[in-house]
Write a protein that holds these residues in place. Structure first.
Motif, PDB file in Angstrom:
ATOM      1  N   ALA A  51      35.468 -46.837   0.843  1.00 31.67           N
ATOM      2  CA  ALA A  51      34.863 -45.652   0.216  1.00 31.67           C
ATOM      3  C   ALA A  51      35.122 -45.621  -1.285  1.00 31.67           C
ATOM      4  N   GLN A  52      36.376 -45.823  -1.679  1.00 31.32           N
ATOM      5  CA  GLN A  52      36.720 -45.738  -3.092  1.00 31.32           C
ATOM      6  C   GLN A  52      36.075 -46.864  -3.910  1.00 31.32           C
ATOM      7  N   TRP A  69      29.408 -46.275  -9.924  1.00 27.93           N
ATOM      8  CA  TRP A  69      29.566 -45.937 -11.333  1.00 27.93           C
ATOM      9  C   TRP A  69      29.322 -47.160 -12.213  1.00 27.93           C
ATOM     10  N   LEU A  70      29.888 -48.302 -11.835  1.00 24.10           N
ATOM     11  CA  LEU A  70      29.702 -49.516 -12.636  1.00 24.10           C
ATOM     12  C   LEU A  70      28.222 -49.897 -12.708  1.00 24.10           C
ATOM     13  N   ALA A  73      36.913 -43.185  -8.350  1.00 19.96           N
ATOM     14  CA  ALA A  73      37.071 -43.533  -6.937  1.00 19.96           C
ATOM     15  C   ALA A  73      36.735 -42.371  -6.019  1.00 19.96           C
ATOM     16  N   GLN A  74      36.612 -41.176  -6.562  1.00 21.03           N
ATOM     17  CA  GLN A  74      36.276 -40.003  -5.756  1.00 21.03           C
ATOM     18  C   GLN A  74      34.832 -39.549  -5.962  1.00 21.03           C
ATOM     19  N   SER A  75      34.085 -40.238  -6.814  1.00 19.98           N
ATOM     20  CA  SER A  75      32.701 -39.838  -7.075  1.00 19.98           C
ATOM     21  C   SER A  75      31.797 -40.284  -5.925  1.00 19.98           C
ATOM     22  N   SER A  76      30.558 -39.844  -5.961  1.00 17.89           N
ATOM     23  CA  SER A  76      29.638 -40.147  -4.860  1.00 17.89           C
ATOM     24  C   SER A  76      29.164 -41.598  -4.926  1.00 17.89           C
TER      25      SER A  76
END
Length: 151
Positions: free
Chosen positions: A33-34, A41-42, A108-111
């Motif tokens: 998940a993380q 994001w990348l 690591a906590q974003s969607s």
């Protein structure tokens, strides 16, 4: 050929609560998940096969592992030399952060978006993954997750 990123997906499904690596309290499901959030994001920032590269200047840690796995899932090349990277993560106050102060823990906590699944279609065994001790290692060079995130 299954790549390390495929192994990670399989382990997250087969044994979600099992530790990803014995030295950390990070489960397969958490790592999946993380690292997916980091990969999303990348990708949104333009990282991927043949695109921008990043560097990680940090000792072995769960955050470093998540970042490296996220980079693998995004198809981004991780380089050793900070001057060659478009983005650099370093340890500040015990946390892994980018030069602009963005904390990896927040990423690591974003969607996770569909771009991560779509990106997998463009990552092959010969896609460059990491520069380790001056040698370009490709996705197909790594036999295990532990090997893919080692120094």
């Amino acid at each position: 050929m299954d790549l390390v990123i495929d192994q990670l997906a399989q382990e997250a499904e087969r044994a979600p609560r099992a530790p990803l690596l014995p030295r950390f309290a990070l489960s397969n499901a958490e790592a999946w998940a993380q690292s997916g959030s980091v990969a999303s994001w990348l990708i949104a920032q333009g990282f991927g096969p043949g695109a921008l590269s990043l560097a990680v200047s940090a000792p072995d840690s769960p955050e470093r592992v998540v970042l490296l796995l996220g980079a693998l899932r995004a198809g981004a090349l991780v380089v050793e030399t900070v001057s060659e990277a478009a983005l650099v993560f370093v340890v500040q106050a015990g946390r892994l952060v980018a030069a602009d102060g963005l904390a990896l823990a927040a990423l690591a906590q974003s969607s996770i978006d569909a771009a991560v699944a779509e990106r997998r279609l463009h990552i092959h065994a010969d896609t460059p993954a990491r520069i380790i001790r001056g040698t370009c290692r490709r996705h197909g060079d790594f036999a295990t997750i532990a090997e893919a995130v080692a120094d």
